[in-house]
Structures are given as C-alpha cells and as structure tokens.
Design a protein around this motif. Sequence first.
Motif, PDB file in Angstrom:
ATOM      1  N   VAL A  18       0.826  -1.206   0.000  1.00 44.85           N
ATOM      2  CA  VAL A  18       0.000   0.000   0.000  1.00 44.85           C
ATOM      3  C   VAL A  18       0.860   1.256   0.000  1.00 44.85           C
ATOM      4  N   SER A  19       2.068   1.195   0.583  1.00 46.32           N
ATOM      5  CA  SER A  19       2.982   2.342   0.553  1.00 46.32           C
ATOM      6  C   SER A  19       3.399   2.650  -0.884  1.00 46.32           C
ATOM      7  N   LEU A  20       3.718   1.595  -1.628  1.00 42.67           N
ATOM      8  CA  LEU A  20       4.041   1.778  -3.040  1.00 42.67           C
ATOM      9  C   LEU A  20       2.836   2.332  -3.784  1.00 42.67           C
ATOM     10  N   GLY A  21       1.624   1.878  -3.419  1.00 45.54           N
ATOM     11  CA  GLY A  21       0.418   2.393  -4.051  1.00 45.54           C
ATOM     12  C   GLY A  21       0.226   3.876  -3.809  1.00 45.54           C
ATOM     13  N   PHE A  22       0.479   4.337  -2.587  1.00 45.12           N
ATOM     14  CA  PHE A  22       0.360   5.761  -2.271  1.00 45.12           C
ATOM     15  C   PHE A  22       1.330   6.591  -3.105  1.00 45.12           C
ATOM     16  N   VAL A  23       2.586   6.172  -3.134  1.00 40.71           N
ATOM     17  CA  VAL A  23       3.610   6.924  -3.867  1.00 40.71           C
ATOM     18  C   VAL A  23       3.308   6.921  -5.362  1.00 40.71           C
ATOM     19  N   ALA A  24       2.942   5.771  -5.892  1.00 41.87           N
ATOM     20  CA  ALA A  24       2.641   5.668  -7.323  1.00 41.87           C
ATOM     21  C   ALA A  24       1.455   6.548  -7.698  1.00 41.87           C
ATOM     22  N   SER A  25       0.443   6.612  -6.843  1.00 37.31           N
ATOM     23  CA  SER A  25      -0.727   7.445  -7.123  1.00 37.31           C
ATOM     24  C   SER A  25      -0.347   8.920  -7.211  1.00 37.31           C
ATOM     25  N   LEU A  26       0.471   9.377  -6.261  1.00 36.27           N
ATOM     26  CA  LEU A  26       0.902  10.777  -6.287  1.00 36.27           C
ATOM     27  C   LEU A  26       1.739  11.072  -7.520  1.00 36.27           C
ATOM     28  N   SER A  77      -1.305   0.009  12.537  1.00 37.04           N
ATOM     29  CA  SER A  77      -1.910   0.939  11.587  1.00 37.04           C
ATOM     30  C   SER A  77      -3.386   1.127  11.892  1.00 37.04           C
ATOM     31  N   TYR A  78      -3.867   2.374  11.785  1.00 36.48           N
ATOM     32  CA  TYR A  78      -5.271   2.670  12.075  1.00 36.48           C
ATOM     33  C   TYR A  78      -6.164   2.523  10.847  1.00 36.48           C
ATOM     34  N   HIS A  79      -5.571   2.580   9.659  1.00 34.77           N
ATOM     35  CA  HIS A  79      -6.350   2.600   8.419  1.00 34.77           C
ATOM     36  C   HIS A  79      -7.367   3.741   8.425  1.00 34.77           C
ATOM     37  N   ILE A 100      -5.944  13.065  -0.267  1.00 33.34           N
ATOM     38  CA  ILE A 100      -5.650  12.839   1.148  1.00 33.34           C
ATOM     39  C   ILE A 100      -6.939  12.773   1.967  1.00 33.34           C
ATOM     40  N   LEU A 101      -7.930  13.576   1.604  1.00 32.32           N
ATOM     41  CA  LEU A 101      -9.211  13.517   2.307  1.00 32.32           C
ATOM     42  C   LEU A 101      -9.847  12.137   2.182  1.00 32.32           C
ATOM     43  N   VAL A 102      -9.823  11.580   0.971  1.00 29.62           N
ATOM     44  CA  VAL A 102     -10.432  10.264   0.756  1.00 29.62           C
ATOM     45  C   VAL A 102      -9.559   9.168   1.357  1.00 29.62           C
ATOM     46  N   ALA A 103      -8.259   9.215   1.063  1.00 31.45           N
ATOM     47  CA  ALA A 103      -7.351   8.188   1.568  1.00 31.45           C
ATOM     48  C   ALA A 103      -7.287   8.197   3.088  1.00 31.45           C
ATOM     49  N   GLY A 104      -7.425   9.384   3.688  1.00 34.93           N
ATOM     50  CA  GLY A 104      -7.389   9.481   5.138  1.00 34.93           C
ATOM     51  C   GLY A 104      -8.567   8.821   5.812  1.00 34.93           C
ATOM     52  N   SER A 105      -9.618   8.534   5.055  1.00 34.79           N
ATOM     53  CA  SER A 105     -10.774   7.827   5.605  1.00 34.79           C
ATOM     54  C   SER A 105     -10.603   6.320   5.529  1.00 34.79           C
ATOM     55  N   LEU A 106      -9.655   5.854   4.691  1.00 36.42           N
ATOM     56  CA  LEU A 106      -9.523   4.422   4.432  1.00 36.42           C
ATOM     57  C   LEU A 106      -8.202   3.843   4.878  1.00 36.42           C
ATOM     58  N   ASP A 107      -7.163   4.686   4.954  1.00 37.85           N
ATOM     59  CA  ASP A 107      -5.835   4.209   5.307  1.00 37.85           C
ATOM     60  C   ASP A 107      -5.125   5.256   6.156  1.00 37.85           C
ATOM     61  N   SER A 108      -3.992   4.847   6.716  1.00 40.89           N
ATOM     62  CA  SER A 108      -3.200   5.788   7.513  1.00 40.89           C
ATOM     63  C   SER A 108      -2.324   6.616   6.581  1.00 40.89           C
ATOM     64  N   SER A 109      -2.966   7.386   5.719  1.00 40.06           N
ATOM     65  CA  SER A 109      -2.243   8.059   4.640  1.00 40.06           C
ATOM     66  C   SER A 109      -1.233   9.083   5.139  1.00 40.06           C
ATOM     67  N   LEU A 110      -1.550   9.795   6.223  1.00 40.38           N
ATOM     68  CA  LEU A 110      -0.640  10.838   6.687  1.00 40.38           C
ATOM     69  C   LEU A 110       0.569  10.270   7.410  1.00 40.38           C
ATOM     70  N   SER A 111       0.619   8.955   7.595  1.00 39.96           N
ATOM     71  CA  SER A 111       1.797   8.372   8.227  1.00 39.96           C
ATOM     72  C   SER A 111       2.936   8.216   7.233  1.00 39.96           C
ATOM     73  N   GLY A 112       2.641   8.374   5.964  1.00 37.78           N
ATOM     74  CA  GLY A 112       3.677   8.264   4.952  1.00 37.78           C
ATOM     75  C   GLY A 112       4.329   9.600   4.676  1.00 37.78           C
ATOM     76  N   GLY A 113       5.654   9.642   4.665  1.00 42.22           N
ATOM     77  CA  GLY A 113       6.356  10.912   4.476  1.00 42.22           C
ATOM     78  C   GLY A 113       6.060  11.584   3.154  1.00 42.22           C
ATOM     79  N   VAL A 114       5.832  10.802   2.086  1.00 39.74           N
ATOM     80  CA  VAL A 114       5.537  11.414   0.792  1.00 39.74           C
ATOM     81  C   VAL A 114       4.206  12.153   0.840  1.00 39.74           C
ATOM     82  N   LEU A 115       3.183  11.514   1.400  1.00 37.48           N
ATOM     83  CA  LEU A 115       1.884  12.177   1.490  1.00 37.48           C
ATOM     84  C   LEU A 115       1.938  13.367   2.427  1.00 37.48           C
TER      85      LEU A 115
END
Length: 431
Positions: A183-191, A345-347, A399-414
């Motif tokens: 999922v970390s790779l997914g976050f970075v790839a999406s950005l 992880s809180y998701h 980030i608004l959407v991802a923050g509802s489903l994953d711990s998106s702000l825990s990733g340094g890129v996001l």
Amino acid sequence: MGGVITPGLALHTGRMSAGKLAVVDNGVVLFLVLISAFVFGTDLIIKDYLPSGVGSLLESAFRWLPAFGLIILSLLFGAPLGIFNAPLIGVFFLLLLQAVLRSENEARSFIELLRETPVYLMALVLVTGRLSERAFWIAVLAGGIGLCLLSLGAALLNPSVAYTGYEWGANVRRLEGVAPQAVSLGFVASLCFLIAINETLLKTPEHPVSASVFLIFAILAFWCLVQSQSRGPTLSLFVAFLILFSLNVPRIWSKSTVLLTVVLLFIFPLIVGLTYAILRLTPLDTLLSFAMSFGDDRMMTLAQRALIWDAGKQDIVAHPLFGQSYRLDFHIDHFLADEDGIYPSYHAAFLGLWRDAGVFAALCALAIVVTGYWKSVVQALTRSDAAYAPLRAGIMAYILVAGSLDSSLSGGVLLTCAFGAYVFSLRGERS
C-alpha cells in the motif's frame, strides 16, 4: 537559479551583508525535498536485499543521517519564522509534541516524531523561501519515480522478496518492491501519476516532447499502482483525477461553471465528511455483518478496518482531548493482530491522529487539508496564472479520501505533499 533567503537566515548572520549571506540554493532545497520524499516517505527497506548486519546499518543511515541534516539546515535557515505565515503548521507540530511528552514510552514516541520533523520544518522553509512550486512538485515526482523504478527492478531481480505473500487468487501477488508495504508503493505511485498527468496537461499544447516524457512517467506510476493492488489508493486516485481534470478543463477552455464550483467546494467535502462519519459511528456488529454479506475477500478488508476503528475509538473515549501517545502501536484482541496482539496501523489517518495526539491535533490536520483544498479550488477557477492549483486541489482531495480508508498521513511522501500543497495555496504563487 535563485537562492532561498529567509528572515531567519538574516537574523542568524547579523552584520553580514546580503551579498555575503550563506544561502540555500534552490537546487539544494530540491535535493533535500527529493531525499525526504524518497527515503522518509517510503521508509526505504534495503535490509531485505542485503546481508543482515550491512542492510540494517545502511537502512539506519539512510533514515537518520538525512533527517538530522534536514533538521539542522531547516533551523539554520529560519524555519521557525515560517510559523508567522503558516501558524497551523506550528500548532500542529506542538500538538504532536505534547503527545510525545505524555507518552509512557517517551523515547520511542520521540523517535517516531523525529522521523517526520523534517517535513514540518521544510514546509516552514517553503513559506519563507522563494522555491518555485513547479520545482517542488518535480522533486517529489523524481523521488517517487525513483522508488517505482527500483521496485519494478526488484520485481525482476528478486521477485520472492519484492512481492508479498498476500494473494487475491492463484499466482496473484502484490508488488511491494523496496517499499515497506504494497500500500505504501500504491500511495507513492498514485501521487506520481497525479503530478505526471498534471505536467502532461500543462505541456501538451506547447511542449509535446516534454509532455510525452511525463506521460511515460504517468504510465509507469500507474503500472506500479496496479501491481500493488492497493484499493484504497486506487479509489482515492480516481476521485483526485476527476477533480484535477475538471479543474484543468475550464483552464483549457477559458471558462468555468457555477455548478463545478458548488460541487467541488461544498458537495464533495460534504460527501467525504458524511461517509467518514457514517463509517465511524456505525456499530461494530453492523459493519461486520455488512462486510460478511459481500464474500470472503471484501469481508476481510472491511472487517479488519472495522475492528481497528473500534479499538481506536475505545482509546479515544479514554483520552479524547490530548490523546494516548504519539504513533505507538495499540493492542487489540482480534484475529488480525500479530502474535503480540499489536496492530500498528489505524487505516484512518484522522482517527489515528485523534487517538495519538487528541481531538485538537486531528481538527488541526483536517483544517490544513481542507483549507489547502478550498484555496486551491478557488485559485484554479478564478486565476488563469495558477497553473498548479488544480494539482494541489487533487492532492488534497486524495488525502481527504485516503485518510478515511488508510493511515495516509503516516507516509512521508503524502505528508510532504500535504504540507507543500498547503504552503503554496497560502502563497498563491503565480506560475
């Protein structure tokens, strides 16, 4: 290339003339952003690919040496003075710090905060500096594409390590690459996809060759996202892409609509907020029953999140105002925890912030994201010279959407992108 000269630097150097001031050149700042995006944003795991002693040593060096360098340089060049221009960032950092000081394991909690401190400080440097917005996003893209290339290379050279054991079906495995999780790779790839597509849209009319290069980057990033099989980032990317494209269409056609303004400024945030509230307020038994009605795979995904959210909500009830502690694992007595009963992880990014640092920290983070989103949408619809406002709006929506489903702000890129988008929305920089 122009230098970044901050008020803090002038104070530190005292009587030195402006011509003799030591400055951080834009190129150096870009390099620091790239290092942050690549190393801290992905939690680069190289110990899996090297002998245990060497791999762990190099991983520690990759994580901590750039962190200390970024912290020292940011402080040296007046990062704290950026608080006057972006007070929410300073308040947010102090709210996290109080959670660290109240932690039962203060040392470990402080180390977790230290890993993200460079992002806050660099955001404050951006407020007082003169780095162009395009240069910032290109640096983030370079770091992200580097991760994607290494991950795809690892998949070819060492597939047993690069792919996780999680399977959707026969011989279907998730690409992790050199990221800590798929999922970390997914976050970075999406950005990376969002940034590359934005550059493609901007450059197609006048620079078709450059547009083609960025389109290749977008395809590469999208392929990594598909390989990672990350559903949260994929859904978030779909929403963000719609917003990015809809804001670029008026720019291309030189017109905008009242309907688009109402949808983006009010209806979209309302839908996300209501969805977030419904998911959090629905009783655990109801969510589990709903999840089980969709079959095994979907049940596992939603059921796991429901159990994690329920455990997080119990901690929040115990310490609602100032949180439990910053970024420490929490214990849950359910089947999805590891052998020690710990799940890290809180998701749900904003729920996690509330649990860690209290309601004020969660509201502060939400205010940063929503403010940056609203300002960017308004700038995109009202100013023809705000070329990167649509990208900012798309990333904040992501980030608004991802923050509802994953711990998106825990990733340094996001985190880097969130604070960068917020800072540039405040600056209202012209392209």
